[in-house]
Design a protein around this motif. Structure first.
Motif, PDB file in Angstrom:
ATOM      1  N   THR A  63      -5.553  -7.883  22.295  1.00 39.24           N
ATOM      2  CA  THR A  63      -5.784  -6.996  23.428  1.00 39.24           C
ATOM      3  C   THR A  63      -7.193  -6.434  23.309  1.00 39.24           C
ATOM      4  O   THR A  63      -7.727  -6.308  22.204  1.00 39.24           O
ATOM      5  N   LEU A  64      -7.763  -6.111  24.452  1.00 36.93           N
ATOM      6  CA  LEU A  64      -9.152  -5.655  24.489  1.00 36.93           C
ATOM      7  C   LEU A  64      -9.240  -4.290  25.164  1.00 36.93           C
ATOM      8  O   LEU A  64      -8.662  -4.085  26.230  1.00 36.93           O
ATOM      9  N   LEU A  65      -9.941  -3.390  24.520  1.00 35.26           N
ATOM     10  CA  LEU A  65     -10.219  -2.088  25.133  1.00 35.26           C
ATOM     11  C   LEU A  65     -11.614  -2.145  25.746  1.00 35.26           C
ATOM     12  O   LEU A  65     -12.607  -2.380  25.047  1.00 35.26           O
ATOM     13  N   THR A  66     -11.664  -1.948  27.056  1.00 34.84           N
ATOM     14  CA  THR A  66     -12.957  -1.965  27.751  1.00 34.84           C
ATOM     15  C   THR A  66     -13.166  -0.638  28.474  1.00 34.84           C
ATOM     16  O   THR A  66     -12.200   0.030  28.858  1.00 34.84           O
ATOM     17  N   VAL A  67     -14.417  -0.275  28.653  1.00 35.45           N
ATOM     18  CA  VAL A  67     -14.738   0.903  29.464  1.00 35.45           C
ATOM     19  C   VAL A  67     -15.675   0.482  30.581  1.00 35.45           C
ATOM     20  O   VAL A  67     -16.386  -0.525  30.475  1.00 35.45           O
ATOM     21  N   GLY A  68     -15.648   1.265  31.656  1.00 38.66           N
ATOM     22  CA  GLY A  68     -16.447   0.939  32.829  1.00 38.66           C
ATOM     23  C   GLY A  68     -17.450   2.029  33.153  1.00 38.66           C
ATOM     24  O   GLY A  68     -17.764   2.878  32.295  1.00 38.66           O
ATOM     25  N   PRO A  69     -17.938   2.040  34.390  1.00 43.18           N
ATOM     26  CA  PRO A  69     -19.018   2.969  34.773  1.00 43.18           C
ATOM     27  C   PRO A  69     -18.639   4.440  34.751  1.00 43.18           C
ATOM     28  O   PRO A  69     -19.524   5.294  34.791  1.00 43.18           O
ATOM     29  N   LYS A  70     -17.351   4.750  34.681  1.00 46.64           N
ATOM     30  CA  LYS A  70     -16.954   6.158  34.606  1.00 46.64           C
ATOM     31  C   LYS A  70     -17.346   6.779  33.258  1.00 46.64           C
ATOM     32  O   LYS A  70     -17.496   8.002  33.138  1.00 46.64           O
ATOM     33  N   VAL A  71     -17.525   5.918  32.269  1.00 41.10           N
ATOM     34  CA  VAL A  71     -17.868   6.382  30.918  1.00 41.10           C
ATOM     35  C   VAL A  71     -19.378   6.226  30.716  1.00 41.10           C
ATOM     36  O   VAL A  71     -19.932   5.163  31.026  1.00 41.10           O
ATOM     37  N   PRO A  72     -20.049   7.270  30.234  1.00 40.26           N
ATOM     38  CA  PRO A  72     -21.516   7.193  30.066  1.00 40.26           C
ATOM     39  C   PRO A  72     -21.958   5.978  29.252  1.00 40.26           C
ATOM     40  O   PRO A  72     -21.241   5.529  28.346  1.00 40.26           O
ATOM     41  N   GLY A  73     -23.125   5.473  29.585  1.00 46.81           N
ATOM     42  CA  GLY A  73     -23.621   4.244  28.974  1.00 46.81           C
ATOM     43  C   GLY A  73     -23.857   4.324  27.483  1.00 46.81           C
ATOM     44  O   GLY A  73     -23.892   3.284  26.800  1.00 46.81           O
ATOM     45  N   ASP A  74     -24.004   5.536  26.965  1.00 49.87           N
ATOM     46  CA  ASP A  74     -24.245   5.640  25.516  1.00 49.87           C
ATOM     47  C   ASP A  74     -22.950   5.542  24.701  1.00 49.87           C
ATOM     48  O   ASP A  74     -22.994   5.578  23.473  1.00 49.87           O
ATOM     49  N   VAL A  75     -21.838   5.432  25.372  1.00 45.94           N
ATOM     50  CA  VAL A  75     -20.571   5.192  24.661  1.00 45.94           C
ATOM     51  C   VAL A  75     -20.474   3.698  24.409  1.00 45.94           C
ATOM     52  O   VAL A  75     -20.178   2.910  25.310  1.00 45.94           O
ATOM     53  N   ARG A  76     -20.718   3.297  23.169  1.00 47.50           N
ATOM     54  CA  ARG A  76     -20.778   1.869  22.850  1.00 47.50           C
ATOM     55  C   ARG A  76     -19.724   1.428  21.839  1.00 47.50           C
ATOM     56  O   ARG A  76     -19.541   0.240  21.620  1.00 47.50           O
ATOM     57  N   THR A  77     -19.078   2.399  21.174  1.00 44.98           N
ATOM     58  CA  THR A  77     -18.094   2.045  20.136  1.00 44.98           C
ATOM     59  C   THR A  77     -16.793   2.791  20.389  1.00 44.98           C
ATOM     60  O   THR A  77     -16.736   3.739  21.196  1.00 44.98           O
ATOM     61  N   LEU A  78     -15.760   2.385  19.673  1.00 47.14           N
ATOM     62  CA  LEU A  78     -14.473   3.076  19.800  1.00 47.14           C
ATOM     63  C   LEU A  78     -14.600   4.527  19.336  1.00 47.14           C
ATOM     64  O   LEU A  78     -14.017   5.431  19.948  1.00 47.14           O
ATOM     65  N   ALA A  79     -15.377   4.741  18.288  1.00 48.61           N
ATOM     66  CA  ALA A  79     -15.586   6.117  17.811  1.00 48.61           C
ATOM     67  C   ALA A  79     -16.274   6.964  18.880  1.00 48.61           C
ATOM     68  O   ALA A  79     -15.900   8.128  19.111  1.00 48.61           O
ATOM     69  N   ASP A  80     -17.272   6.378  19.551  1.00 50.31           N
ATOM     70  CA  ASP A  80     -17.946   7.080  20.651  1.00 50.31           C
ATOM     71  C   ASP A  80     -16.938   7.439  21.751  1.00 50.31           C
ATOM     72  O   ASP A  80     -16.952   8.549  22.295  1.00 50.31           O
ATOM     73  N   PHE A  81     -16.093   6.483  22.062  1.00 52.09           N
ATOM     74  CA  PHE A  81     -15.139   6.679  23.159  1.00 52.09           C
ATOM     75  C   PHE A  81     -14.123   7.764  22.815  1.00 52.09           C
ATOM     76  O   PHE A  81     -13.781   8.600  23.664  1.00 52.09           O
ATOM     77  N   VAL A  82     -13.637   7.736  21.595  1.00 50.64           N
ATOM     78  CA  VAL A  82     -12.684   8.770  21.167  1.00 50.64           C
ATOM     79  C   VAL A  82     -13.338  10.151  21.287  1.00 50.64           C
ATOM     80  O   VAL A  82     -12.732  11.106  21.797  1.00 50.64           O
ATOM     81  N   ALA A  83     -14.582  10.260  20.845  1.00 52.90           N
ATOM     82  CA  ALA A  83     -15.297  11.544  20.938  1.00 52.90           C
ATOM     83  C   ALA A  83     -15.465  11.963  22.393  1.00 52.90           C
ATOM     84  O   ALA A  83     -15.281  13.142  22.736  1.00 52.90           O
ATOM     85  N   TRP A  84     -15.772  11.002  23.263  1.00 55.90           N
ATOM     86  CA  TRP A  84     -15.933  11.303  24.697  1.00 55.90           C
ATOM     87  C   TRP A  84     -14.604  11.744  25.308  1.00 55.90           C
ATOM     88  O   TRP A  84     -14.557  12.686  26.111  1.00 55.90           O
ATOM     89  N   CYS A  85     -13.531  11.086  24.938  1.00 53.18           N
ATOM     90  CA  CYS A  85     -12.205  11.448  25.466  1.00 53.18           C
ATOM     91  C   CYS A  85     -11.817  12.861  25.025  1.00 53.18           C
ATOM     92  O   CYS A  85     -11.254  13.638  25.805  1.00 53.18           O
TER      93      CYS A  85
END
Lengths: 262, 80
Positions: A63-85
């Motif tokens: 399975t693949l976790l992807t992010v789109g334009p709703k998430v800022p472009g500097d979110v590049r890793t899962l750790a970044d995404f968790v912090a953003w969430c």
């Protein structure tokens, strides 16, 4: 004849094979979730895994976790995404192909493990990818093949795959294990099942025919085009896999507090 | 212009070929059962996977493509 019988999240086809002639002429091609997950997420299921004989696995896909334009472009890793969430709890959403699927529970597990509220938005089919592109939802948890082209084109950012090793289709994308979330490791397996009363010699013959097909270059190259990995294990291991995964998903479903609706 | 002699010559040649088995006799196709591979979702990955594998299951069945339609059928006919 390959027949698609959609309905009731795939259960229509499963029930049709359950009551079919047990002579090797009717078989089910399905993800293992029908056998190891559905018994834990539906109140009334008109079949049990023991109604079928698992013949052979064919392929698997992470399975693949992807992010789109709703998430800022500097979110590049899962750790970044968790912090953003964590910082944007009202925006932390993920789309999948439906409630009560492994995709749904993988997202729920990510939210629980990482300690943030991850709102599930169920869709049908690949609908989540469309809304992800439009910025309606922050992320999607879907099979690799569903958004491979959009990741390669740069329209979506792939953060992690759930396989035990990196996907050959996205070798630059780390696994959840590498990102520190090994409990999210999971593969979607596709296998062939026949009615349980099918004679052993027919099951053996069917298994041998499938193994022969899987060895051909046509199938190998075809699976690469479908973005799935050829993954064949013995019949015994296949049966044991269903049992072990059933126990695993039962615990996950209970832990997430999922309430079946039907 | 085709003459009566031409027609007789062709007919005679046809009879001669049939008699010597140089022309394969027509024969009824063996009745076959159709194997069904069911998938539970709308056309996509799973039915494509099914068609891909079914197309190479020579040991189990003879495979032939049927006319395209809503279910994208592949017919697997058990060997007689």
């Amino acid at each position: 004849m390959v027949e698609t019988r959609p309905g009731a999240a795939g259960r229509v086809a499963v029930e049709a094979v359950k009551t079919a002639n047990a002579d090797g002429t009717v078989m089910l091609l399905a993800p293992l979730g029908f056998m190891m997950l559905f018994p834990h997420v539906y109140k009334t299921l008109r079949y049990e895994p023991r109604d079928f004989t698992p013949v052979s696995t064919l392929a698997s896909t992470p399975t693949l976790l992807t992010v789109g334009p709703k998430v800022p472009g500097d979110v590049r890793t899962l750790a970044d995404f968790v912090a953003w969430c964590r910082a944007n709890p009202k925006l932390a959403t993920y789309g999948t192909a439906g409630a009560g699927t492994t995709l749904h529970f993988l997202g729920a597990m990510l939210g629980r493990t990482a300690g943030f509220d991850f709102l599930h938005v169920p869709y049908q089919g690949n609908g989540s990818i469309q809304d992800l592109l439009k910025g309606e939802i922050a992320s999607a948890i879907m099979p690799v093949g569903s958004s491979l082209g959009l990741v390669r084109s740069g329209d979506l950012r792939a953060l992690a795959t759930t396989g035990p090793h990196r996907s050959p289709f996205l070798p630059a994308v780390p696994t959840v294990g590498e990102a520190g979330y090994s409990s999210l490791e999971d593969l979607t397996w596709y296998g062939v099942f026949v009615p349980a009363k099918t004679p052993a010699n027919i099951v053996e013959k069917l298994n041998a025919a499938i193994q022969g097909a899987l060895r051909t270059d046509e199938v190998k190259s075809g699976m690469a085009k479908l973005a799935v990995e050829l993954d064949s294990i013995s019949m015994g291991d296949f049966a044991r896999l269903i049992v072990s995964q059933s126990e695993r998903w039962k615990a996950i479903v209970q832990a997430t507090g999922f309430v079946p609706t039907d | 212009m085709i003459t009566r002699r031409d027609l007789l010559t062709v007919s005679a040649a046809g009879v001669a070929l049939s008699a010597t088995d140089l022309v394969q006799r027509s024969s009824a196709q063996p009745l076959a059962r159709t194997a069904h591979i069911l998938t539970g979702f709308t056309p996509g990955l799973q039915d494509a996977l099914g068609r891909l594998v079914a197309g190479q299951m020579k040991d189990y069945a003879e495979t032939s493509w049927s006319r395209p339609g809503p279910v994208q059928p592949v017919v697997l006919r058990s060997k007689p």
